[in-house]
Design a protein around this motif. Structure first.
Motif, PDB file in Angstrom:
ATOM      1  N   ASP A 295       0.863  -1.184   0.000  1.00  0.00           N
ATOM      2  CA  ASP A 295       0.000   0.000   0.000  1.00  0.00           C
ATOM      3  C   ASP A 295       0.894   1.227   0.000  1.00  0.00           C
ATOM      4  N   HIS A 296       0.959   1.924  -1.136  1.00  0.00           N
ATOM      5  CA  HIS A 296       1.844   3.086  -1.240  1.00  0.00           C
ATOM      6  C   HIS A 296       1.174   4.381  -0.791  1.00  0.00           C
ATOM      7  N   HIS A 297      -0.039   4.293  -0.256  1.00  0.00           N
ATOM      8  CA  HIS A 297      -0.750   5.477   0.220  1.00  0.00           C
ATOM      9  C   HIS A 297      -0.647   5.669   1.732  1.00  0.00           C
ATOM     10  N   ARG A 298      -0.022   4.764   2.416  1.00  0.00           N
ATOM     11  CA  ARG A 298       0.043   4.834   3.874  1.00  0.00           C
ATOM     12  C   ARG A 298       0.997   5.932   4.335  1.00  0.00           C
ATOM     13  N   PRO A 299       0.616   6.679   5.384  1.00  0.00           N
ATOM     14  CA  PRO A 299       1.476   7.773   5.851  1.00  0.00           C
ATOM     15  C   PRO A 299       2.827   7.306   6.388  1.00  0.00           C
ATOM     16  N   GLU A 300       2.909   6.061   6.851  1.00  0.00           N
ATOM     17  CA  GLU A 300       4.174   5.567   7.398  1.00  0.00           C
ATOM     18  C   GLU A 300       5.072   4.929   6.333  1.00  0.00           C
ATOM     19  N   LEU A 301       4.733   5.111   5.059  1.00  0.00           N
ATOM     20  CA  LEU A 301       5.496   4.530   3.958  1.00  0.00           C
ATOM     21  C   LEU A 301       6.983   4.859   4.048  1.00  0.00           C
ATOM     22  N   GLY A 302       7.316   6.127   4.188  1.00  0.00           N
ATOM     23  CA  GLY A 302       8.714   6.537   4.230  1.00  0.00           C
ATOM     24  C   GLY A 302       9.462   5.931   5.397  1.00  0.00           C
ATOM     25  N   GLU A 303       8.861   5.969   6.577  1.00  0.00           N
ATOM     26  CA  GLU A 303       9.512   5.418   7.773  1.00  0.00           C
ATOM     27  C   GLU A 303       9.739   3.916   7.638  1.00  0.00           C
ATOM     28  N   VAL A 304       8.760   3.213   7.104  1.00  0.00           N
ATOM     29  CA  VAL A 304       8.896   1.762   6.930  1.00  0.00           C
ATOM     30  C   VAL A 304      10.017   1.449   5.944  1.00  0.00           C
ATOM     31  N   LEU A 305      10.038   2.152   4.828  1.00  0.00           N
ATOM     32  CA  LEU A 305      11.083   1.901   3.830  1.00  0.00           C
ATOM     33  C   LEU A 305      12.461   2.279   4.372  1.00  0.00           C
ATOM     34  N   LYS A 306      12.554   3.380   5.095  1.00  0.00           N
ATOM     35  CA  LYS A 306      13.840   3.778   5.672  1.00  0.00           C
ATOM     36  C   LYS A 306      14.353   2.699   6.621  1.00  0.00           C
ATOM     37  N   ALA A 307      13.456   2.147   7.441  1.00  0.00           N
ATOM     38  CA  ALA A 307      13.846   1.076   8.364  1.00  0.00           C
ATOM     39  C   ALA A 307      14.299  -0.162   7.599  1.00  0.00           C
ATOM     40  N   ALA A 308      13.585  -0.519   6.531  1.00  0.00           N
ATOM     41  CA  ALA A 308      13.978  -1.685   5.728  1.00  0.00           C
ATOM     42  C   ALA A 308      15.320  -1.441   5.042  1.00  0.00           C
ATOM     43  N   LEU A 309      15.522  -0.245   4.513  1.00  0.00           N
ATOM     44  CA  LEU A 309      16.786   0.082   3.849  1.00  0.00           C
ATOM     45  C   LEU A 309      17.950   0.079   4.826  1.00  0.00           C
ATOM     46  N   GLY A 310      17.665   0.311   6.098  1.00  0.00           N
ATOM     47  CA  GLY A 310      18.701   0.295   7.123  1.00  0.00           C
ATOM     48  C   GLY A 310      19.178  -1.101   7.466  1.00  0.00           C
ATOM     49  N   GLN A 311      18.472  -2.099   6.977  1.00  0.00           N
ATOM     50  CA  GLN A 311      18.889  -3.489   7.145  1.00  0.00           C
ATOM     51  C   GLN A 311      19.470  -3.970   5.810  1.00  0.00           C
ATOM     52  N   GLU A 312      19.582  -5.268   5.643  1.00  0.00           N
ATOM     53  CA  GLU A 312      20.192  -5.795   4.417  1.00  0.00           C
ATOM     54  C   GLU A 312      19.286  -6.772   3.672  1.00  0.00           C
ATOM     55  N   PRO A 313      18.039  -6.373   3.356  1.00  0.00           N
ATOM     56  CA  PRO A 313      17.212  -7.293   2.581  1.00  0.00           C
ATOM     57  C   PRO A 313      17.784  -7.460   1.169  1.00  0.00           C
ATOM     58  N   ARG A 314      17.446  -8.572   0.560  1.00  0.00           N
ATOM     59  CA  ARG A 314      17.903  -8.837  -0.799  1.00  0.00           C
ATOM     60  C   ARG A 314      17.219  -7.898  -1.781  1.00  0.00           C
ATOM     61  N   TRP A 315      15.943  -7.612  -1.542  1.00  0.00           N
ATOM     62  CA  TRP A 315      15.141  -6.882  -2.514  1.00  0.00           C
ATOM     63  C   TRP A 315      14.017  -6.145  -1.795  1.00  0.00           C
TER      64      TRP A 315
ATOM     65  N   LEU B 194      10.980   9.321   1.131  1.00  0.00           N
ATOM     66  CA  LEU B 194      12.344   9.003   1.569  1.00  0.00           C
ATOM     67  C   LEU B 194      13.259  10.221   1.500  1.00  0.00           C
ATOM     68  N   GLN B 195      13.096  11.042   0.460  1.00  0.00           N
ATOM     69  CA  GLN B 195      13.893  12.263   0.373  1.00  0.00           C
ATOM     70  C   GLN B 195      13.606  13.170   1.570  1.00  0.00           C
ATOM     71  N   GLY B 196      12.332  13.248   1.965  1.00  0.00           N
ATOM     72  CA  GLY B 196      11.946  14.066   3.109  1.00  0.00           C
ATOM     73  C   GLY B 196      12.544  13.579   4.421  1.00  0.00           C
ATOM     74  N   LEU B 197      12.939  12.318   4.462  1.00  0.00           N
ATOM     75  CA  LEU B 197      13.570  11.744   5.659  1.00  0.00           C
ATOM     76  C   LEU B 197      15.092  11.756   5.566  1.00  0.00           C
ATOM     77  N   GLY B 198      15.628  12.364   4.491  1.00  0.00           N
ATOM     78  CA  GLY B 198      17.070  12.475   4.341  1.00  0.00           C
ATOM     79  C   GLY B 198      17.767  11.210   3.875  1.00  0.00           C
ATOM     80  N   VAL B 199      17.030  10.294   3.250  1.00  0.00           N
ATOM     81  CA  VAL B 199      17.629   9.047   2.755  1.00  0.00           C
ATOM     82  C   VAL B 199      18.423   9.349   1.490  1.00  0.00           C
ATOM     83  N   ALA B 200      19.606   8.792   1.403  1.00  0.00           N
ATOM     84  CA  ALA B 200      20.490   9.002   0.256  1.00  0.00           C
ATOM     85  C   ALA B 200      19.858   8.475  -1.033  1.00  0.00           C
ATOM     86  N   GLU B 201      20.144   9.169  -2.136  1.00  0.00           N
ATOM     87  CA  GLU B 201      19.596   8.767  -3.441  1.00  0.00           C
ATOM     88  C   GLU B 201      19.984   7.334  -3.809  1.00  0.00           C
TER      89      GLU B 201
END
Length: 167
Positions: A80-100, A117-124
């Motif tokens: 669900d890409h409409h959820r307000p916690e989308l950025g936080e969830v993705l940032k947390a996942a990117l902070g780990q080492e998932p394959r995909w 993600l840009q709004g949370l300061g995540v690198a490009e």
């Protein structure tokens, strides 16, 4: 025989060829992803950060309200890409080492995950690790069709086949 994966408690599978599918957000698509992926041999988990929304969970599954440990065997699909916690969830996942990591959504519209993600300061470079669209381009419209297309793309990738995610 490989050890059972307890992804909700951070234990990875003993067999590195066994993949884990983490469906993010309880949704009609995640219902089918979980059921179909389990039938395909994936270890499966549902991550729903809002316990009040964890009502659309198929029988035999539970929703974790904290993101499971993600290692190199984990495929993460945000349903669900409409959820307000989308950025936080993705940032947390990117902070780990998932394959995909992938986010469902119409390829004709810009992905809201980029600005979140840009709004949370995540690198490009990290933002570029998030795939969108996901799945094979088979014209999916319904939740079961979307789940099949997504899993077909993941299977092609897992098996090093050209099915892939190109549209």
């Amino acid at each position: 025989m490989s050890e059972t994966c307890d992804v909700a408690h951070g234990k990875a599978a003993a067999d590195p060829d066994v993949r884990t599918l983490v469906a993010v957000f309880a949704s009609p698509v995640s219902r089918y992803l979980l059921k179909f992926a389990r039938d395909l041999g994936y270890h499966v988990a549902l991550f729903e950060p809002d316990a009040a929304r964890a009502t659309d969970v198929p029988d035999g599954f539970e929703a974790a309200t904290t993101l499971p440990a993600l290692d190199g065997t984990a495929d993460v699909v945000v349903t669900d890409h409409h959820r307000p916690e989308l950025g936080e969830v993705l940032k947390a996942a990117l902070g780990q080492e998932p394959r995909w990591i992938g986010v469902l959504g119409n390829p004709r519209h810009p992905g809201p995950h980029v600005s979140a993600l840009q709004g949370l300061g995540v690198a490009e470079a990290d933002i570029a690790r998030v795939h969108r669209p996901v799945g094979l381009n088979i014209g999916s419209r319904t939740p079961p069709e979307i789940a099949v297309a997504t899993l077909a793309g993941l299977l092609a990738d897992r098996n090093d086949r050209p099915g892939g995610f190109d549209f």
